[in-house]
Design an enzyme around this catalytic site. Sequence first.
Site, PDB file in Angstrom:
ATOM      1  N   SER A 135       0.790  -1.231   0.000  1.00 10.69           N
ATOM      2  CA  SER A 135       0.000   0.000   0.000  1.00 10.69           C
ATOM      3  C   SER A 135       0.822   1.282   0.000  1.00 10.69           C
ATOM      4  CB  SER A 135      -0.938   0.000   1.200  1.00 10.69           C
ATOM      5  OG  SER A 135      -0.224  -0.184   2.402  1.00 10.69           O
ATOM      6  N   HIS A 168      -5.309  -3.002  -2.862  1.00 12.76           N
ATOM      7  CA  HIS A 168      -4.819  -2.050  -3.876  1.00 12.76           C
ATOM      8  C   HIS A 168      -4.678  -2.693  -5.247  1.00 12.76           C
ATOM      9  CE1 HIS A 168      -3.934   1.087  -0.903  1.00 12.76           C
ATOM     10  NE2 HIS A 168      -3.718   0.053  -0.112  1.00 12.76           N
ATOM     11  N   LYS A 189     -11.465   1.553  -2.452  1.00 14.06           N
ATOM     12  CA  LYS A 189     -10.451   2.098  -3.370  1.00 14.06           C
ATOM     13  C   LYS A 189     -11.016   2.080  -4.801  1.00 14.06           C
ATOM     14  CE  LYS A 189      -7.200   0.561   0.076  1.00 14.06           C
ATOM     15  NZ  LYS A 189      -7.304   1.721   0.976  1.00 14.06           N
TER      16      LYS A 189
HETATM   17  N1  PMP Z   1      -5.681  -3.827   3.424  1.00 15.53           N
HETATM   18  C1  PMP Z   1      -4.850  -2.971   2.835  1.00 15.53           C
HETATM   19  C2  PMP Z   1      -3.622  -3.494   2.159  1.00 15.53           C
HETATM   20  C3  PMP Z   1      -5.139  -1.610   2.837  1.00 15.53           C
HETATM   21  O1  PMP Z   1      -4.299  -0.737   2.273  1.00 15.53           O
HETATM   22  C4  PMP Z   1      -6.321  -1.147   3.467  1.00 15.53           C
HETATM   23  C5  PMP Z   1      -6.719   0.312   3.494  1.00 15.53           C
HETATM   24  N2  PMP Z   1      -5.759   1.240   3.402  1.00 15.53           N
HETATM   25  C6  PMP Z   1      -7.138  -2.076   4.077  1.00 15.53           C
HETATM   26  C7  PMP Z   1      -6.807  -3.407   4.037  1.00 15.53           C
HETATM   27  C8  PMP Z   1      -8.392  -1.650   4.800  1.00 15.53           C
HETATM   28  O2  PMP Z   1      -9.408  -1.342   3.906  1.00 15.53           O
HETATM   29  P1  PMP Z   1     -10.653  -0.464   4.319  1.00 15.53           P
HETATM   30  O3  PMP Z   1     -10.374   0.931   3.895  1.00 15.53           O
HETATM   31  O4  PMP Z   1     -11.783  -1.076   3.543  1.00 15.53           O
HETATM   32  O5  PMP Z   1     -10.851  -0.602   5.786  1.00 15.53           O
END
Ligand code: PMP
Length: 401
Positions: free
Chosen positions: A184, A212, A243
Amino acid sequence: MQKRLQQKVARYTAPAQAREQGIYPYFRPISSGQDTEVYINGKRVLMFGSNSYLGLTNHPKIIEAAIAATQKYGTGCAGSRFLNGTLDIHEELERRLAAYVGKESAAIFSTGFQVNLGALSCLTGRNDYLILDEYDHASIIDGSRLSFSKVIKYAHNDMADLRKKLSQLPEDAVKLIVVDGIFSMEGDIVKLPEMVEIADEFGASIMLDDAHSFGVIGDKGAGTASHFGLTDKVDIISGTFSKSLASLGGFIAADNEVIEFLKHHARSLIFSASMTPASAASVMAALDIIESEPERIEKLWANTNYAMKILNDEGFDLGPTETPIIPIYIRDNMKTFNLTCGLQEQGVFVNPVVSPAVPPDSTLIRFSLMATHSFAQIDEALGKLIRLAKELGIQTMKEKV
Ligand code: PMP
């Protein structure tokens, strides 16, 4: 409030100090849609800090679907999926997502964070092993803490280290590797082909977090396993709707038995309210668009390559990124905050990323692309970024040698 607790919170003055110095870069209130241009304090700002990779959050068809679902089902579900909070559209979305990523079943949760908390805390337990990349997302780390499993971390995307760590574990133990598909903050892709071989050799299962990757890589954006043609070799695929899918919520997909188990053990699913009707309907409308307009993903990649070339030509240290997440390594907190806030003043939004999201010596500016950006917007943003970086004395790799 208890005096000691009050004293404890009052000692935390870092945000106030940063605000005083005019370099506080968080909680910036946007008063418009999350598009390539947003409005902050009445000022137009180019958005290069969004995870809306396909630029769908203001798509009229998705907004229409959200309105129609709200009119039909109301604004909330007033309960968890387990009890009164399951709608027919939740189940329809689960079937659709399972088919999309090539698995038998799926379960949807209210956020992607809750997917990892819920799944990791129950899939493995005492005496079992969770094997994590050291740069895995915070939700994976927190899920692993809730699980009481033994947690083993290997060096980032280092398959030799993964092999070494796995070779030290008991042969017959339950072993689950959990890894981001696209990292991320760093933007690189997991080395899945090697990982699959190593997992096979040591009898470990693989769970990919495609937060992502969905909508970015793979057939019709189906994610990392699809990208490598290894869907059958990946046991569990999770993702988020926040996303590319322009909504809020998350999913996990796997064999029927795994999903059945999760639906009856994952506490963040059972004890938390289900996704709103509008959120669920938005995801389905977003999937329709992704499937019928492949040119969106192509444009995202054209933008990524365009921006990457400009930054590489300037000599910026971008690490091993290969995706629309472009980290510009500054490796200095003050310069990172100054660059972020200076750019904001000049009408460009980027995200500063500091410890603990990245190691303390890896402070970076996270510059992320959307399919809806134009080359002119990228030129404007990067032109300003390059000029300001020079003014702040940020050395590029070219200047360092
Ligand atoms: N997994 C990863 C790799 C993420 O980057 C994120 C959010 N930044 C999440 C899970 C969590 O997702 P959410 O925004 O739906 O809580």
